[in-house]
Design a protein around this motif. Sequence first.
Motif: not given
Lengths: 411, 411
Positions: A245, A247-252, A254, A264, A275-276
């Motif tokens: 997992k 940590p830079l869990c941007g919406w892309m 998900h 998330y 990430c983005g």
Amino acid sequence: MNFDEIITLDKADPLAKKRLEFDLPANTIYLDGNSLGALPKSVKSRVAEVVSQQWGNDLIKSWNSHNWIDLPIKVGEKIAPLIGAAQGQVICCDSISVNLFKLLCSALKLNSERTVVLSTKDNFPTDLYMVQGLSDLLGPDLCQLQMVEEQDIQKNLTESVAVLLLTQVNFRTGKLLDMAKLTQLAHEKGILVIWDLAHSAGALPVELDTCEADFAVGCGYKYLNGGPGSPAFLYVAKRHQEAVKQPLCGWMGHAKPFAFDANYQPSPNINQFQCGTPSVISMSVLDAALDVWQDVDMLHIRNKSEALADVFINLVKVHHCLHELILCSPDDVKLRGSQLAFSHDAAFAICQALIEKSVIADFRAPNILRFGFTPLYTSFEDIWLAVTTLVSIVESEQYKEQRFNVALKVT
Amino acid sequence: MNFDEIITLDKADPLAKKRLEFDLPANTIYLDGNSLGALPKSVKSRVAEVVSQQWGNDLIKSWNSHNWIDLPIKVGEKIAPLIGAAQGQVICCDSISVNLFKLLCSALKLNSERTVVLSTKDNFPTDLYMVQGLSDLLGPDLCQLQMVEEQDIQKNLTESVAVLLLTQVNFRTGKLLDMAKLTQLAHEKGILVIWDLAHSAGALPVELDTCEADFAVGCGYKYLNGGPGSPAFLYVAKRHQEAVKQPLCGWMGHAKPFAFDANYQPSPNINQFQCGTPSVISMSVLDAALDVWQDVDMLHIRNKSEALADVFINLVKVHHCLHELILCSPDDVKLRGSQLAFSHDAAFAICQALIEKSVIADFRAPNILRFGFTPLYTSFEDIWLAVTTLVSIVESEQYKEQRFNVALKVT
């Protein structure tokens, strides 16, 4: 070795025709493709199409109609065969630095009983900096950087080491590390390995899956010719994907980005490492650039890379005036990537003089003159002309008379 | 209100001529510039020049000769006046998500006695996800996300809150938060504020300095028209720059990136917030796109934005068949950004029917129909034609007869 022999080598080169797929500047010998790859011809029409048609005309609909949304996976899958990765393990996104952060956190979490990230003092600085940044953020109880000399890696593979972070080909010397052996030795001690392929992806056959590598990052703008600041890529071995997992869990990243859920949930596959919003224009350029590789055998790349360097070294040896240039790359061609480094007290001035005569090499502090060989578009004639120019500069001592401004150079 | 009055509004519009600076698709009403801005004409020649001349011909030398190395600062300084920021505080880099991570870590470190990041439940998901990722990484003892309803922000500004993370204009409803007031209230409780300007930069006057904002992020691809996946930007108030240290410390944030030193030393200014190598092609596109703003007064933007929405609402009101559309945006124009949201049970089908008739609006789950107004290129005639089309769809109930595939849409 004379000029006729050089021409014979070009004629026998199975990759010679690939040069025609690049737009190379006239009257220039370009030996810096290990810093910024040359422009593949197909890029120009692709970028015009993406800008005018996909963006300008089709606008927001292009996320579906031109499949922008799948570009990170599509480009990742085009890179995968060049680095010995089976499907579903490579994705194109962000920069090497940002991707390293994702993988360092992932690896430390998988190996959470340990805290040390082992790397080499002479690793490319951004790799070391990203560990230092993470160490500052988490504190030394959770992450510490240990830097050792290249020759001391093996003896420092101890059971306190969580992650071994290595660049396969050293950016200064071109020294090639043994990925299979070091990965195996690390695994024997329970250490996870992150390989930085900046100077190896597209430069030589890379065998991530065969070596049982855990993680890797790499660059789009060097040997993959994706253009300045091209998006990078990362590799996560299938066996780790369920457990990691980042940590830079941007919406892309998900599982369902368009559900716009407030909580998330990571995508269950390599998509989690996005990430983005993807950089569509730059990534489309890289996508087009990668088509050059479709009919290329990486063994031909390696053979030609070795031969180009061999010719370069032989030509340097036969010119007495070049004996001041000390080879810093390994003598053994099998231990080198696709570049040669020479030290010289006047390396910077010589490099500038070469550039003035349209032989584009590069300089690395403090005293390294670096020549990159990109088998897709470097010819044996290029090598001949480069060394001939080098001889004329060193012989005439022209470089001593000139003052050059310190120039920035981006690796 | 009749068509003649609409035409009169267009004739009196001081921004009307800006539309000529965009390449808009023929016979299309584009009301989705809040998702992906339209193509400025100047981009096409710029991208061709960057690819063919700067990359293709000048290759690695362009880092100096075309000043690629300063693009992040140059583009940041072009954005600064649009968001009310004096020089030296804005830089263009990475994505909103990655930039949020840098700023969240920076703000938490400045306010290290506290652990809570307060945000709204209806914030754009990636903002919430980035906090969740950081919270997972650091643990709840160092970072916790607290999500509240928009109307409850003020009462939750307590002394346990370290950081208030707000998007100035809500992505669904278009509701505009009061930046001056909320920043002041937060500061009174010792809370640092990060503003997400995704739906406000280029949409309305933003006054970061005047409001004494601490940090901000924003988007290049919406109202700034930087193209799909354009690089994002971030703002760090001058007063914080010396004290902050962000963890994604790639080589471009180093005080001397080309010294290739093994130890990270942050740049003493906004450059510290760069990470990896800048995305030159995408950033050059954004740089060219920003030239459109040179002679634009943000008050004209705001006046026209308000007038466009006003006309839209008035036209909706006069058509009885549109009464099923419930306005979810604030009634008061002063409390809205530059978009209108309506709920309708068949919002998705209506949106698809609009798109089929070349009126590009967008849908947001679960039932929101969203219309964005981009004053640089949206005309009053566009609004008239959009509502006329909407009436024809709803009146004929065409949308009920059709089946549409669920389409991805990127905000």
